[in-house]
Design a protein around this motif. Structure first.
Motif, short mmCIF file in Angstrom:
data_model
loop_
_atom_site.label_atom_id
_atom_site.label_comp_id
_atom_site.label_asym_id
_atom_site.label_seq_id
_atom_site.Cartn_x
_atom_site.Cartn_y
_atom_site.Cartn_z
N LEU A 11 -2.80 -10.88 -1.90
CA LEU A 11 -2.46 -9.45 -2.04
C LEU A 11 -1.48 -9.24 -3.18
O LEU A 11 -1.58 -8.26 -3.92
N ASP A 12 -0.53 -10.15 -3.33
CA ASP A 12 0.39 -10.05 -4.46
C ASP A 12 -0.38 -10.11 -5.78
O ASP A 12 -0.04 -9.41 -6.74
N LEU A 13 -1.43 -10.95 -5.84
CA LEU A 13 -2.26 -11.02 -7.05
C LEU A 13 -2.96 -9.69 -7.30
O LEU A 13 -2.92 -9.16 -8.41
N VAL A 14 -3.60 -9.13 -6.29
CA VAL A 14 -4.27 -7.84 -6.43
C VAL A 14 -3.27 -6.76 -6.84
O VAL A 14 -3.55 -5.90 -7.67
N ASN A 15 -2.07 -6.84 -6.29
CA ASN A 15 -1.03 -5.84 -6.57
C ASN A 15 -0.36 -6.01 -7.93
O ASN A 15 0.56 -5.27 -8.25
N THR A 16 -0.83 -6.97 -8.75
CA THR A 16 -0.28 -7.09 -10.10
C THR A 16 -0.74 -5.92 -10.97
O THR A 16 -0.22 -5.72 -12.06
N ARG A 17 -1.72 -5.18 -10.49
CA ARG A 17 -2.14 -3.96 -11.18
C ARG A 17 -1.72 -2.80 -10.29
O ARG A 17 -2.13 -2.71 -9.14
N ALA A 18 -0.90 -1.93 -10.85
CA ALA A 18 -0.31 -0.86 -10.04
C ALA A 18 -0.24 0.42 -10.85
O ALA A 18 -0.41 0.41 -12.07
N ASN A 19 0.04 1.50 -10.17
CA ASN A 19 0.30 2.77 -10.82
C ASN A 19 1.80 3.03 -10.75
O ASN A 19 2.43 2.80 -9.72
N THR A 20 2.35 3.50 -11.85
CA THR A 20 3.75 3.88 -11.86
C THR A 20 3.89 5.21 -11.13
O THR A 20 2.89 5.89 -10.90
N PRO A 21 5.10 5.61 -10.75
CA PRO A 21 5.27 6.91 -10.08
C PRO A 21 4.69 8.07 -10.87
O PRO A 21 4.24 9.06 -10.30
N SER A 22 4.63 7.95 -12.19
CA SER A 22 4.07 9.03 -13.01
C SER A 22 2.55 8.98 -13.07
O SER A 22 1.92 9.86 -13.62
N GLY A 23 1.96 7.91 -12.50
CA GLY A 23 0.51 7.79 -12.49
C GLY A 23 -0.05 6.88 -13.56
O GLY A 23 -1.24 6.61 -13.58
N ALA A 148 0.89 6.65 -0.15
CA ALA A 148 1.56 7.50 -1.14
C ALA A 148 0.57 7.90 -2.23
O ALA A 148 -0.27 7.10 -2.64
N PRO A 149 0.65 9.16 -2.68
CA PRO A 149 -0.24 9.60 -3.75
C PRO A 149 -0.06 8.71 -4.98
O PRO A 149 1.04 8.34 -5.33
N GLN A 150 -1.14 8.37 -5.62
CA GLN A 150 -1.19 7.58 -6.85
C GLN A 150 -0.81 6.12 -6.67
O GLN A 150 -0.81 5.37 -7.64
N CYS A 151 -0.48 5.68 -5.48
CA CYS A 151 -0.14 4.26 -5.27
C CYS A 151 -1.41 3.53 -4.84
O CYS A 151 -2.15 4.00 -3.99
N ARG A 162 3.29 1.18 9.96
CA ARG A 162 3.67 1.13 8.54
C ARG A 162 2.60 1.86 7.71
O ARG A 162 1.42 1.61 7.85
N ARG A 163 3.06 2.75 6.83
CA ARG A 163 2.14 3.58 6.05
C ARG A 163 2.28 3.38 4.55
O ARG A 163 1.41 3.78 3.80
N TRP A 164 3.41 2.82 4.11
CA TRP A 164 3.68 2.71 2.69
C TRP A 164 3.88 1.26 2.30
O TRP A 164 4.33 0.44 3.09
N CYS A 165 3.60 0.98 1.04
CA CYS A 165 3.78 -0.39 0.55
C CYS A 165 5.23 -0.81 0.68
O CYS A 165 5.53 -1.95 1.00
#
Length: 187
Positions: A11-23, A148-151, A162-165
């Motif tokens: 999961l940490d590998l998949v999460n290496t691609r993310a959206n910033t708070p600005s999208g 969370a939107p855009q996450c 638990r609902r958020w990363c």
């Protein structure tokens, strides 16, 4: 950009691609520097390569990440995983197989495990083994995407509510947004 870490390694590998708070999209596998920062957070779980990775190496890791992500999406949706994802993961698993060894340290015998192969092959194999462990775990169906939107972060919740990363990152942003929504002046 602060990435979510501490989840299962796949999961940490998949999460290496993310959206910033600005999208905007952020990719920790985009450059050797961002990858080294991510790798430092994985110390103790992942052996660091002995040399900086090239663009081609990073492209190979991004490709592996894509296959892990597509297999994980399929498993989460209870549909067959794409054949190309399975083949790519199997190829990575074979790239640097581990083997046991025995050595003498004076009068004492010691053993351990080693891998042959290039730095990239060893790294890809470790990541593929982490994906194998996650994808075959009965709890893989509990993996969630942050609400969370855009996450786009994925996590394995320790608590069913638990609902958020991350409560500190996305959870706090959602709570603040709700507060302002409730308290905004009406025009």
């Amino acid at each position: 950009m602060e990435l979510l870490t501490g989840e299962p390694l796949a999961l940490d590998l998949v999460n290496t691609r993310a959206n910033t708070p600005s999208g905007a999209e952020y990719d920790a596998l985009a450059t050797s520097g961002t990858f080294q920062s991510w790798l430092a957070k994985q110390s103790g779980r992942l052996a660091a390569p002995g040399r900086p990775l090239t663009r081609a190496d990073l492209a190979a890791l991004r490709e592996l990440r894509g296959h892990v992500e597509s297999a994980l999406d399929a498993v989460r949706q209870a549909v067959p995983a794409p054949a190309e994802a399975i083949a790519a993961l199997n190829e990575a698993l074979k790239a640097a197989p581990s083997y046991s060894y025995l050595e003498a340290r004076g009068a004492v015998l010691a053993g351990g495990t080693r891998r042959d192969g290039s730095d990239l092959d060893r790294l890809r194999t470790q990541l593929a083994e982490a994906a194998l462990a996650l994808l075959t775990d009965p709890g893989v169906g509990k993996v969630r995407q942050c609400e969370a939107p855009q996450c786009r972060m994925l996590f394995l919740p320790a608590h069913p509510r638990r609902r958020w990363c991350s409560p500190e990152l996305c959870g706090n942003r959602i709570r603040v947004a709700r507060y302002y929504q409730r308290h905004k002046p009406t025009a």
